[in-house]
Design a protein around this motif. Structure first.
Motif, short mmCIF file in Angstrom:
data_model
loop_
_atom_site.label_atom_id
_atom_site.label_comp_id
_atom_site.label_asym_id
_atom_site.label_seq_id
_atom_site.Cartn_x
_atom_site.Cartn_y
_atom_site.Cartn_z
N GLN A 183 41.30 47.39 37.51
CA GLN A 183 42.37 47.95 36.70
C GLN A 183 42.02 47.89 35.21
O GLN A 183 42.20 48.85 34.48
N GLU A 212 42.68 39.95 44.73
CA GLU A 212 43.51 40.08 43.52
C GLU A 212 42.65 40.11 42.26
O GLU A 212 42.92 40.88 41.34
N GLU A 213 41.62 39.27 42.21
CA GLU A 213 40.71 39.27 41.05
C GLU A 213 39.98 40.60 40.93
O GLU A 213 39.82 41.14 39.84
N ARG A 244 40.99 43.54 42.05
CA ARG A 244 41.97 44.55 41.62
C ARG A 244 42.22 44.45 40.12
O ARG A 244 42.30 45.47 39.44
N SER A 245 42.36 43.24 39.62
CA SER A 245 42.60 43.03 38.20
C SER A 245 41.41 43.54 37.38
O SER A 245 41.59 44.23 36.36
#
Length: 123
Positions: A114, A107-108, A110-111
């Motif tokens: 992005q 998740e980190e 991906r963030s």
């Protein structure tokens, strides 16, 4: 030509059709079955009360020591959209890894990616 860099995709994202065929992915799941004669394995994971499975073609990683019930990380290319099959280039046992921390790291990443994508204006 080198294969594309693999992006982490959860097994449930792949099995639900959110990832298109031809994509290079990295995922993980529990080894449910392995058929050495046909070079096929099934990875599975429980997510939101649903069992998700992914067929993995193991031709490129054989021979490997398969331990049913163990968690494996797979890296490879998806061959199909309708019923995804992952042609694995790497299949490694990750027993002992903290899967909640792995998901947090995904998740980190991906963030971060992005945010970087937005900074460059989508280039």
């Amino acid at each position: 030509m080198l294969p594309a860099a693999a992006e982490y995709q959860y097994l449930w994202e792949i099995s639900s059709g959110k990832v298109s065929g031809g994509a290079t992915v990295r995922t993980f799941g529990r080894l449910n079955s392995y058929d050495m004669a046909n070079s096929e394995a099934i990875l599975a994971v429980q997510h939101a009360s649903t069992q998700h499975q992914l067929q993995v073609r193991t031709t490129l990683v054989e021979p490997f020591s398969a331990h049913l019930g163990s968690y494996y990380m797979a890296l490879g290319e998806l061959e199909s959209d309708a019923s995804p099959i992952l042609c694995a280039r790497l299949l490694v046992c990750i027993d002992g890894a903290d899967l909640s921390l792995l998901q947090q790291a995904v998740e980190e990443q991906r963030s971060y990616l992005q945010g970087r994508h937005e900074e460059t204006g989508g280039r």
